[in-house]
Design a protein around this motif. Structure first.
Motif, short mmCIF file in Angstrom:
data_model
loop_
_atom_site.label_atom_id
_atom_site.label_comp_id
_atom_site.label_asym_id
_atom_site.label_seq_id
_atom_site.Cartn_x
_atom_site.Cartn_y
_atom_site.Cartn_z
N LEU A 79 26.26 -10.27 20.79
CA LEU A 79 26.86 -9.05 20.26
C LEU A 79 27.53 -8.25 21.38
O LEU A 79 28.65 -7.75 21.21
N SER A 80 26.86 -8.12 22.50
CA SER A 80 27.41 -7.37 23.64
C SER A 80 28.64 -8.05 24.21
O SER A 80 29.60 -7.38 24.62
N THR A 81 28.64 -9.38 24.25
CA THR A 81 29.81 -10.11 24.74
C THR A 81 31.02 -9.86 23.84
O THR A 81 32.13 -9.62 24.32
N ILE A 82 30.80 -9.92 22.53
CA ILE A 82 31.88 -9.66 21.57
C ILE A 82 32.40 -8.23 21.73
O ILE A 82 33.62 -7.99 21.77
N ASP A 83 31.49 -7.26 21.85
CA ASP A 83 31.89 -5.86 22.02
C ASP A 83 32.66 -5.66 23.32
O ASP A 83 33.61 -4.86 23.37
#
Length: 324
Positions: A79-83
């Motif tokens: 999720l953090s990578t996508i954000d």
């Protein structure tokens, strides 16, 4: 410096010559003057710095700490990578627009940005669904959690989220390229979205409307239904626990994820509804789109950092070491 020709004939078709603009013009926030846009660039840059540092810190902490190599944290790293990527696709261009007032964005660059925004949003939706499934198994079937969500299974779920986002939204630039653009070329946002580019066409957009509705329902719509269903089952299990303390402890593990779901889906649903109602793009459209794209990358690291003990303690440890 002379600007390139605005309208560029692409090829002849049975219905006439297909015309594409050399560039679109980004409006920013309608109704706000140049000076206000300039000052808005500074909080936007601060938000981008927060999103970058927060999400990067979460990814690195989970990467370094082997005890965090569990499904919940691995999904959080996804999720953090996508954000991190999503904020980098949108915020620097917005900041440049607000600071310099340069509105032009190339036709193909606009289509590429649009594809990345929609594809990354679909990937984020899939990861939020995976996180809901993780919480469902952990609370409703705790003895099976380790055997169901193994390392290879988590990797396959991540790959499936990536593939689905790419496959479903890859046709969008091509079905926009089949349209002719002979009306205004003002994109009424600070970035490129499918609905706004489609409205600028003077061709028949029924294919775009139908396909856009199909993917929003089959991707985000289905994901949100399954997330809601997961939480109905989680709530049912929690309410059946004999101890109130155990029930609160079990449900508290879902708070961060619930916040991430609400921050992502509430603006998305609002944006979808106002677009489906039709009519000219209003200030409300633009505000909802900005909240939908800018808020999750900033809020998610704060929520997970504050609510997740392991990440919070690691961040505090890093700051204490840096202060010595």
């Amino acid at each position: 410096m002379q600007k390139p020709q605005l309208l560029v004939p692409v090829r002849a078709t049975p219905n006439g010559t297909l015309v594409h603009p050399a560039y679109f013009l980004l409006v920013g926030i309608p109704g706000l003057g140049r000076d206000i846009h300039f000052w808005l660039a500074f909080p936007l840059c601060f938000m981008y710095a927060m999103a970058t540092l927060g999400n990067l810190a979460i990814v690195l902490i989970i990467r370094v700490e082997r005890r965090l190599h569990e499904p919940m944290y691995l999904f959080l790293a996804m999720l953090s990578t996508i954000d991190l990527v999503l904020s980098s696709v949108t915020m620097p261009k917005m900041a440049s627009l607000f600071l310099t007032g340069i509105q032009e964005i190339g036709f193909n660059v606009c289509l590429a940005q649009m594809f990345l925004i929609h594809a990354l949003s679909a990937m984020e939706s899939a990861v939020l669904l995976a996180m809901a499934f993780d919480r469902f198994v952990a609370i409703c079937h705790p003895l099976r959690h380790a055997s169901v969500l193994t390392g290879p299974t988590v990797a396959k779920i991540g790959l499936a989220a990536l593939t689905r986002g790419f496959v479903f939204f890859f046709p969008l630039p091509f079905i926009l390229k089949r349209l002719s653009y002979c009306q205004t070329h003002m994109v009424t946002h600070s970035f490129c979205l499918h609905q706004d580019i489609m409205k600028l066409s003077c061709s028949d957009t029924r294919v775009n409307v139908v396909y856009g509705l199909f993917i929003i329902l089959s991707v985000m719509g289905v994901d949100s239904l399954f997330i809601g269903f997961s939480y109905v089952l989680i709530l049912k299990t929690v309410l059946e626990l004999a101890s109130q303390g155990a029930a609160l402890k079990a449900f508290s593990t879902c708070i961060s994820h619930l916040c991430a779901v609400l921050v992502f889906y509430v603006p998305l649903i609002g944006l979808s509804v106002v677009h489906r109602l039709g009519g000219p793009t209003s200030l409300f459209h633009v505000i909802m789109a900005n909240i939908y794209l800018l808020l999750p990358p900033v809020v998610n690291p704060v929520v997970y950092g504050a609510k997740t003990k392991e990440i919070r303690s690691r961040v505090l440890h890093m700051f204490s070491q840096g202060g010595r």
